[in-house]
Write a protein that holds these residues in place. Structure first.
Motif, short mmCIF file in Angstrom:
data_model
loop_
_atom_site.label_atom_id
_atom_site.label_comp_id
_atom_site.label_asym_id
_atom_site.label_seq_id
_atom_site.Cartn_x
_atom_site.Cartn_y
_atom_site.Cartn_z
N PRO A 296 0.82 -1.43 -0.05
CA PRO A 296 -0.53 -0.16 -0.61
C PRO A 296 1.09 1.36 -0.13
O PRO A 296 0.47 2.18 -0.78
CB PRO A 296 -0.65 -0.09 1.04
CG PRO A 296 -0.26 -1.12 2.21
CD PRO A 296 0.60 -2.37 1.60
N VAL A 297 2.15 1.33 0.58
CA VAL A 297 2.88 2.61 0.42
C VAL A 297 3.47 2.80 -1.02
O VAL A 297 3.15 3.69 -1.28
CB VAL A 297 3.59 2.10 1.18
CG1 VAL A 297 5.24 3.36 1.34
CG2 VAL A 297 3.41 2.25 3.17
N ARG A 298 4.11 1.57 -1.47
CA ARG A 298 3.25 2.02 -3.16
C ARG A 298 3.12 2.75 -3.60
O ARG A 298 2.84 3.77 -4.85
CB ARG A 298 4.34 0.99 -4.12
CG ARG A 298 4.37 0.61 -5.33
CD ARG A 298 5.27 -0.69 -5.92
NE ARG A 298 5.27 -0.40 -6.68
CZ ARG A 298 5.55 -1.34 -7.97
NH1 ARG A 298 6.27 -2.51 -7.12
NH2 ARG A 298 5.36 -1.98 -8.91
N ALA A 299 1.63 2.24 -3.02
CA ALA A 299 0.08 2.73 -4.26
C ALA A 299 0.10 4.14 -3.68
O ALA A 299 -0.21 4.73 -4.62
CB ALA A 299 -0.92 1.87 -3.68
N LEU A 300 0.08 4.35 -2.69
CA LEU A 300 0.06 6.02 -1.98
C LEU A 300 0.85 6.74 -2.82
O LEU A 300 1.25 7.94 -3.11
CB LEU A 300 0.00 5.97 -0.99
CG LEU A 300 -1.80 4.94 -0.03
CD1 LEU A 300 -1.11 5.17 1.25
CD2 LEU A 300 -2.19 6.26 0.10
N ARG A 301 2.50 6.10 -2.94
CA ARG A 301 3.48 6.88 -4.47
C ARG A 301 2.75 6.99 -4.77
O ARG A 301 3.07 8.18 -5.38
CB ARG A 301 5.07 6.07 -3.82
CG ARG A 301 6.08 6.67 -3.68
CD ARG A 301 7.45 6.28 -4.18
NE ARG A 301 6.94 6.15 -2.31
CZ ARG A 301 7.57 4.74 -1.94
NH1 ARG A 301 7.85 4.03 -1.98
NH2 ARG A 301 7.64 4.49 -0.48
N GLU A 302 3.00 6.11 -5.55
CA GLU A 302 1.73 6.59 -6.96
C GLU A 302 1.03 7.35 -7.48
O GLU A 302 1.13 8.42 -7.85
CB GLU A 302 1.81 4.99 -7.40
CG GLU A 302 2.63 3.98 -8.39
CD GLU A 302 2.81 4.77 -9.32
OE1 GLU A 302 2.29 4.81 -11.05
OE2 GLU A 302 3.29 5.66 -9.63
#
Length: 265
Positions: A118-124
């Motif tokens: 989810p952190v990668r997703a929020l970064r995107e």
């Protein structure tokens, strides 16, 4: 990267189609302007996306899903209601196919719990929102019901175990703001809030309990649970009966608490 434990069968889309901007994204509505350009990630059958498009009637909404199944229903919903400033397409939350600084608002509802990073997703999401724009996320945090029902206890145990063991993060609403900080949002730029659903009237109990009962009988969740040893067919039948008892009990109610964040870039 996706660890969604069910599918987009009729019983699942039935629950998703009930969601609207007012009952599932009220915390975001004051920030939508008539000209907002919005990305709705995990749009499902499009009920929230189409509502957003009505609020941004001179803007545009793009809804994305990682599988094509729900998208035809989303397009049909928009067309049937005469909403033309919305489109639906395939997309991956971990690798969004949009340039930097594209959207005024990027929204996600009940999706971060179903993905492995989810952190990668929020970064995107942060990458594709404009400077001064908003990333909005809402995730379940806790469930409670009355009266006590061992079958529903078992349902919660099965679904949470499946989610965790497949790499997901069941009911993370209480700490999504921490993920947002890890994704690069300043702590001072994150507004935290809560929202809830309550199903208590006969119609609400039938909608929620009936849909949940169908899911444990016929959706991808049921198939996966049995094939991978999380539950037996007999156990799932007992869970389904428990949901039937919930629907028929005039004193019963089910509450679901959500954590919400608005994160400004």
């Amino acid at each position: 990267m996706a660890v969604y434990t069910t599918d987009h069968s009729a019983s699942v889309l039935k629950t998703h189609s009930w969601r609207t901007a007012s009952n599932s994204a009220a915390y975001l509505l004051p920030h939508i302007t008539p000209t907002s350009k919005i990305l709705d990630i995990g749009c499902g059958p499009g009920s929230i996306s189409v509502d957003f498009a009505r609020h941004a009637d001179r803007g545009h909404v793009t809804g994305i899903e990682n599988v094509p199944g729900p998208l035809d229903k989303a397009r049909h919903l928009a067309a049937s209601q005469g909403v033309t400033n919305v489109d639906f397409r395939l997309g991956d939350i971990h690798a969004l196919e949009f340039p930097d600084d594209t959207f005024d608002i990027v929204h996600v509802h009940q999706v971060l719990q179903h993905i492995a990073d989810p952190v990668r997703a929020l970064r995107e999401m942060r990458r594709v929102v404009k400077g001064g724009g908003i990333v909005a996320a809402r995730e379940s945090a806790a469930m409670v019901w009355y009266p006590e029902n061992p079958a529903l206890d078992r349902w919660l145990e099965i679904t949470q175990r499946m989610g965790r063991e497949k790499g997901g993060n069941p009911h993370p609403g209480r700490y999504i703001h921490v993920w947002a900080e890890e994704a690069g949002f300043a702590r001072a730029s994150i507004k935290k809030s809560t929202g809830s659903w309550c199903f208590s009237s006969p119609e609400e109990r039938q909608y929620w309990g009936g849909s949940m009962g169908e899911r444990v009988r016929s959706s991808g969740l049921a198939k996966t649970a049995v094939e991978e040893g999380y539950a037996t067919t007999e156990e799932l039948e007992e869970v389904s009966e428990g949901w039937k008892e919930f629907v028929e009990d005039e004193q019963a109610w089910f509450g679901l608490l959500h954590g919400e964040i608005l994160a400004w870039k």
